[in-house]
Design an enzyme around this catalytic site. Structure first.
Site, PDB file in Angstrom:
ATOM      1  N   GLN A  17      -8.373  12.240   6.803  1.00 28.53           N
ATOM      2  CA  GLN A  17      -8.732  12.967   8.025  1.00 28.53           C
ATOM      3  C   GLN A  17      -8.078  12.478   9.322  1.00 28.53           C
ATOM      4  O   GLN A  17      -7.648  13.287  10.149  1.00 28.53           O
ATOM      5  CB  GLN A  17     -10.258  12.959   8.206  1.00 28.53           C
ATOM      6  CG  GLN A  17     -10.718  13.815   9.362  1.00 28.53           C
ATOM      7  CD  GLN A  17     -12.219  13.885   9.557  1.00 28.53           C
ATOM      8  OE1 GLN A  17     -12.678  14.331  10.585  1.00 28.53           O
ATOM      9  NE2 GLN A  17     -13.000  13.476   8.592  1.00 28.53           N
ATOM     10  N   SER A  18      -8.023  11.151   9.522  1.00 29.86           N
ATOM     11  CA  SER A  18      -7.602  10.667  10.850  1.00 29.86           C
ATOM     12  C   SER A  18      -6.154  11.045  11.148  1.00 29.86           C
ATOM     13  O   SER A  18      -5.866  11.659  12.190  1.00 29.86           O
ATOM     14  CB  SER A  18      -7.784   9.151  10.951  1.00 29.86           C
ATOM     15  OG  SER A  18      -6.929   8.498  10.035  1.00 29.86           O
ATOM     16  N   THR A  74       7.931   8.085  -2.957  1.00 29.90           N
ATOM     17  CA  THR A  74       8.647   7.138  -2.083  1.00 29.90           C
ATOM     18  C   THR A  74       8.740   5.750  -2.699  1.00 29.90           C
ATOM     19  O   THR A  74       9.286   4.837  -2.075  1.00 29.90           O
ATOM     20  CB  THR A  74       7.934   7.034  -0.719  1.00 29.90           C
ATOM     21  OG1 THR A  74       6.556   6.726  -0.960  1.00 29.90           O
ATOM     22  CG2 THR A  74       8.048   8.326   0.064  1.00 29.90           C
ATOM     23  N   ASN A  96      -1.318   6.919   7.904  1.00 30.56           N
ATOM     24  CA  ASN A  96      -2.623   6.229   7.958  1.00 30.56           C
ATOM     25  C   ASN A  96      -3.009   5.728   6.573  1.00 30.56           C
ATOM     26  O   ASN A  96      -4.142   5.866   6.144  1.00 30.56           O
ATOM     27  CB  ASN A  96      -3.713   7.132   8.546  1.00 30.56           C
ATOM     28  CG  ASN A  96      -4.099   8.282   7.659  1.00 30.56           C
ATOM     29  OD1 ASN A  96      -3.225   9.014   7.200  1.00 30.56           O
ATOM     30  ND2 ASN A  96      -5.383   8.458   7.394  1.00 30.56           N
ATOM     31  N   PHE A  97      -2.019   5.101   5.900  1.00 35.38           N
ATOM     32  CA  PHE A  97      -2.342   4.473   4.624  1.00 35.38           C
ATOM     33  C   PHE A  97      -3.011   3.125   4.879  1.00 35.38           C
ATOM     34  O   PHE A  97      -3.085   2.648   6.010  1.00 35.38           O
ATOM     35  CB  PHE A  97      -1.068   4.279   3.786  1.00 35.38           C
ATOM     36  CG  PHE A  97      -0.520   5.581   3.265  1.00 35.38           C
ATOM     37  CD1 PHE A  97      -1.309   6.421   2.495  1.00 35.38           C
ATOM     38  CD2 PHE A  97       0.784   5.969   3.555  1.00 35.38           C
ATOM     39  CE1 PHE A  97      -0.820   7.629   2.026  1.00 35.38           C
ATOM     40  CE2 PHE A  97       1.284   7.176   3.088  1.00 35.38           C
ATOM     41  CZ  PHE A  97       0.475   8.007   2.326  1.00 35.38           C
ATOM     42  N   GLU A 139     -14.678   6.820   7.865  1.00 35.71           N
ATOM     43  CA  GLU A 139     -15.434   7.214   9.059  1.00 35.71           C
ATOM     44  C   GLU A 139     -16.645   6.324   9.368  1.00 35.71           C
ATOM     45  O   GLU A 139     -16.761   5.754  10.439  1.00 35.71           O
ATOM     46  CB  GLU A 139     -15.891   8.673   8.875  1.00 35.71           C
ATOM     47  CG  GLU A 139     -16.828   9.198   9.938  1.00 35.71           C
ATOM     48  CD  GLU A 139     -16.166   9.296  11.309  1.00 35.71           C
ATOM     49  OE1 GLU A 139     -15.033   9.777  11.379  1.00 35.71           O
ATOM     50  OE2 GLU A 139     -16.806   8.893  12.294  1.00 35.71           O
ATOM     51  N   ASP A 168     -12.683   9.105  12.553  1.00 32.20           N
ATOM     52  CA  ASP A 168     -11.508   9.761  11.958  1.00 32.20           C
ATOM     53  C   ASP A 168     -10.818  10.695  12.941  1.00 32.20           C
ATOM     54  O   ASP A 168      -9.709  10.452  13.389  1.00 32.20           O
ATOM     55  CB  ASP A 168     -11.937  10.591  10.737  1.00 32.20           C
ATOM     56  CG  ASP A 168     -12.131   9.726   9.510  1.00 32.20           C
ATOM     57  OD1 ASP A 168     -11.671   8.581   9.512  1.00 32.20           O
ATOM     58  OD2 ASP A 168     -12.749  10.213   8.546  1.00 32.20           O
ATOM     59  N   GLY A 246     -26.452   8.940  30.649  1.00 34.94           N
ATOM     60  CA  GLY A 246     -26.081   8.778  32.053  1.00 34.94           C
ATOM     61  C   GLY A 246     -27.292   8.425  32.891  1.00 34.94           C
ATOM     62  O   GLY A 246     -28.362   8.075  32.382  1.00 34.94           O
ATOM     63  N   GLY A 247     -27.167   8.546  34.192  1.00 41.13           N
ATOM     64  CA  GLY A 247     -28.255   8.172  35.080  1.00 41.13           C
ATOM     65  C   GLY A 247     -29.313   9.259  35.225  1.00 41.13           C
ATOM     66  O   GLY A 247     -30.341   9.045  35.873  1.00 41.13           O
TER      67      GLY A 247
HETATM   68  C1  LIG Z   1      -8.283   5.947   3.919  1.00 40.89           C
HETATM   69  C2  LIG Z   1      -8.067   4.804   2.979  1.00 40.89           C
HETATM   70  C3  LIG Z   1      -9.343   3.942   2.899  1.00 40.89           C
HETATM   71  C4  LIG Z   1      -7.755   5.373   1.588  1.00 40.89           C
HETATM   72  O1  LIG Z   1      -7.414   4.343   0.689  1.00 40.89           O
HETATM   73  P1  LIG Z   1      -6.767   4.684  -0.724  1.00 40.89           P
HETATM   74  O2  LIG Z   1      -7.239   5.992  -1.228  1.00 40.89           O
HETATM   75  O3  LIG Z   1      -7.012   3.501  -1.597  1.00 40.89           O
HETATM   76  O4  LIG Z   1      -5.195   4.907  -0.420  1.00 40.89           O
HETATM   77  P2  LIG Z   1      -4.114   3.893   0.183  1.00 40.89           P
HETATM   78  O5  LIG Z   1      -3.963   4.131   1.634  1.00 40.89           O
HETATM   79  O6  LIG Z   1      -4.408   2.491  -0.258  1.00 40.89           O
HETATM   80  O7  LIG Z   1      -2.729   4.385  -0.432  1.00 40.89           O
HETATM   81  C5  LIG Z   1      -2.590   4.752  -1.723  1.00 40.89           C
HETATM   82  C6  LIG Z   1      -1.284   4.320  -2.364  1.00 40.89           C
HETATM   83  O8  LIG Z   1      -0.523   5.528  -2.529  1.00 40.89           O
HETATM   84  C7  LIG Z   1       0.799   5.239  -2.217  1.00 40.89           C
HETATM   85  N1  LIG Z   1       1.486   6.466  -1.803  1.00 40.89           N
HETATM   86  C8  LIG Z   1       1.128   7.313  -0.829  1.00 40.89           C
HETATM   87  N2  LIG Z   1       2.023   8.305  -0.726  1.00 40.89           N
HETATM   88  C9  LIG Z   1       2.955   8.089  -1.660  1.00 40.89           C
HETATM   89  C10 LIG Z   1       4.122   8.765  -2.065  1.00 40.89           C
HETATM   90  N3  LIG Z   1       4.508   9.896  -1.465  1.00 40.89           N
HETATM   91  N4  LIG Z   1       4.845   8.257  -3.073  1.00 40.89           N
HETATM   92  C11 LIG Z   1       4.463   7.133  -3.692  1.00 40.89           C
HETATM   93  N5  LIG Z   1       3.371   6.419  -3.364  1.00 40.89           N
HETATM   94  C12 LIG Z   1       2.620   6.914  -2.347  1.00 40.89           C
HETATM   95  C13 LIG Z   1       0.715   4.224  -1.114  1.00 40.89           C
HETATM   96  O9  LIG Z   1       1.957   3.573  -0.970  1.00 40.89           O
HETATM   97  C14 LIG Z   1      -0.378   3.326  -1.638  1.00 40.89           C
HETATM   98  O10 LIG Z   1       0.148   2.467  -2.637  1.00 40.89           O
HETATM   99  P3  LIG Z   1      -0.037   0.865  -2.651  1.00 40.89           P
HETATM  100  O11 LIG Z   1      -1.521   0.635  -2.675  1.00 40.89           O
HETATM  101  O12 LIG Z   1       0.648   0.448  -3.928  1.00 40.89           O
HETATM  102  O13 LIG Z   1       0.593   0.317  -1.441  1.00 40.89           O
HETATM  103  C15 LIG Z   1      -6.881   3.927   3.442  1.00 40.89           C
HETATM  104  O14 LIG Z   1      -5.704   4.696   3.373  1.00 40.89           O
HETATM  105  C16 LIG Z   1      -7.039   3.375   4.846  1.00 40.89           C
HETATM  106  O15 LIG Z   1      -7.796   2.438   5.091  1.00 40.89           O
HETATM  107  N6  LIG Z   1      -6.312   3.956   5.808  1.00 40.89           N
HETATM  108  C17 LIG Z   1      -6.282   3.497   7.171  1.00 40.89           C
HETATM  109  C18 LIG Z   1      -7.519   3.887   7.926  1.00 40.89           C
HETATM  110  C19 LIG Z   1      -7.777   5.367   7.900  1.00 40.89           C
HETATM  111  O16 LIG Z   1      -6.978   6.163   8.316  1.00 40.89           O
HETATM  112  N7  LIG Z   1      -8.990   5.711   7.444  1.00 40.89           N
HETATM  113  C20 LIG Z   1      -9.538   7.019   7.654  1.00 40.89           C
HETATM  114  C21 LIG Z   1      -9.220   7.961   6.650  1.00 40.89           C
HETATM  115  S1  LIG Z   1      -9.864   9.489   7.188  1.00 40.89           S
END
Ligand SMILES: CC(C)(COP(=O)(O)OP(=O)(O)OC[C@H]1O[C@@H](n2cnc3c(N)ncnc32)[C@H](O)[C@@H]1OP(=O)(O)O)[C@@H](O)C(=O)NCCC(=O)NCCS
Length: 414
Positions: A17-18, A74, A96-97, A139, A168, A246-247
């Site tokens: 979301q963020s 990637t 925002n990974f 969130e 978010d 507020g006040g």
């Molecule tokens: C939101 C969150 C908790 C989700 O965590 P998650 O589902 O475990 O996902 P991650 O962000 O760890 O990323 C998943 C993996 O997919 C991989 N990935 C994503 N896009 C990719 C692509 N196109 N090709 C290959 N790999 C990809 C990432 O590199 C990561 O791999 P790694 O763990 O080996 O480095 C986390 O991304 C986070 O804390 N983000 C920052 C704060 C944030 O924005 N939170 C609010 C979300 S609304």
């Protein structure tokens, strides 16, 4: 009419979301947003809370309008080559990974700058540098760690999260401002820069008045809080129920139909300047000549009684009737408008704040349009892309020929 951000290319590495909130705003202002998603998987939200089986969820569609989707692995060697071309092609990269994920793909900030010194690299993380910097954050974690939960809830109840996605979507909005500010700066410097927004910081920024109150506590009780004068104050800013931040004292009172309608309530603010009119309309003209009630100071210790009397009157009217009567008297008030009522509101439809969108797989649905209105760059809301819908055209745009595109497909890189 040219859109404000037309010509700006965004490499959108966001999910959930963020980040998508940020890139959707930029897309609404006319930026070309290229959303990079994992082949076959995509943004996890495509499959979350699905209301129609195997159709992109509303969670995804409502956060990814006006974008194009390219699939790309990637982490694969050929995928990295294509990713580098995308970095060269774009002005801004937003992600925002989890902390370190882009570095682990082999693209630390230094490398990105080397590929494209004009690149603006914008990230959302849960926390800034410090003890929690490596944590994954959603969130409610941000609401709890940013001061919102500790200051929200009933006076003697537990901490409460709010339904508004302040961690978010709130942080996504901050990030969008960071991006356009960095773009503005690049006009002069010719160089990109890093933009980082922590969700904890974003929530705390929205809780600014609660940090204000924390410091006021050192100088005596917070007189506008319901704890005054009979309750106790602890060492930290307490929860204050529905008291106004507020006040000017405010509270939520019942309206006609409250027995069966959970949203038959209105928030009324007893602003001092409009109090005489309010007192008259609720039939308590006597307060105006009684020193026990006639001044804000006299009323402060008995605000509960003030709102009890207001409620006796509001219970005889619907929330919209109360709104119609109090507004001309300059009494600020806000009916509790439900999601159902908002979704049917013709004025929100007319301004494009609520928009009906057509999607090839789900059909028509409602979304929230751009809340920021520009007179020369109006926002049209276009449906979110299907997974990889624009892969071929985007790869061609960054210089891959047909054979190279076919090879990338054979290797399942895209
Ligand atoms: C939101 C969150 C908790 C989700 O965590 P998650 O589902 O475990 O996902 P991650 O962000 O760890 O990323 C998943 C993996 O997919 C991989 N990935 C994503 N896009 C990719 C692509 N196109 N090709 C290959 N790999 C990809 C990432 O590199 C990561 O791999 P790694 O763990 O080996 O480095 C986390 O991304 C986070 O804390 N983000 C920052 C704060 C944030 O924005 N939170 C609010 C979300 S609304």
């Amino acid at each position: 009419m040219a859109k404000a951000l037309e010509g700006v290319r965004i490499l959108d590495m966001t999910h959930v979301q963020s980040g998508p909130t940020c890139t959707q705003l930029l897309a609404w202002f006319g930026a070309d947003v290229i959303k990079v998603e994992r082949p076959g998987v995509g943004d996890a939200t495509r499959g979350q809370l699905q209301d129609i089986p195997n159709v992109d969820s509303l969670y995804f569609t409502m956060l990814n309008h006006n974008k194009r989707s390219v699939t790309l692995n990637t982490k694969h060697a050929r995928g990295k080559e294509i990713f580098a071309k995308l970095i060269k092609h774009c002005d801004v990269m937003v992600e925002n990974f989890a902390p370190g994920a882009i570095d682990r793909m082999g693209f630390p900030w230094e490398k990105i700058q080397e590929i494209n010194p004009r690149m603006i690299y914008a990230s959302v993380k849960g926390f800034g540098p410090g003890p929690f910097e490596d944590c994954k954050v959603y969130e409610n974690v941000a609401q709890c760690t940013g001061g919102s939960a500790s200051t929200t809830g009933e006076l003697d109840g537990f901490p409460m999260v709010t339904g508004a996605q302040i961690g978010d979507s709130g942080t996504g909005i901050n990030l969008a401002l960071g991006v356009v500010t960095a773009l503005f700066h690049r006009e002069k410097s010719g160089l990109g820069q890093r933009v980082t927004c922590a969700m904890q910081d974003g929530v705390l920024n929205l809780c600014r008045v609660k940090l204000r109150d924390q410091q006021r506590l050192a100088h005596g009780p917070l007189k506008e809080y319901p704890q005054f004068p009979n309750g106790e104050f602890g060492q930290a800013t307490p929860r204050a129920g529905n008291a106004s931040g507020g006040g000017q004292p405010g509270w939520i009172v019942k309206c006609k139909g409250w027995e069966t309608d959970p949203d038959a309530y209105i928030y009324v603010i007893t602003q001092a300047v409009a109090f005489p009119e309010l007192a008259k309309v609720i039939g308590r003209e006597d307060w105006l000549v009684d020193p026990e009630w006639s001044t804000p100071e006299a009323r402060l210790p008995k605000l509960d009684k003030v709102f009890e009397e207001i409620e006796k009157w509001t219970k005889t009217k619907t929330k919209f009737e109360v709104m119609d009567i109090l507004n001309p008297l300059n009494v600020p008030c806000g009916p509790i408008i439900s999601m159902m009522e908002l979704s049917e509101d013709p004025s929100l439809r007319a301004t494009g704040t609520i928009v009906e969108v057509d999607h090839p797989e789900r059909g028509k649905y409602l979304t929230v349009g751009n809340p920021i209105k520009l007179s020369d760059s109006p926002s049209d809301v276009h449906r979110s892309p299907l997974l990889g819908e624009h892969t071929d055209e985007i790869l061609a745009e960054i210089g891959l020929n047909d054979d190279e595109i076919a090879a990338a497909k054979d290797e399942k890189v895209v």
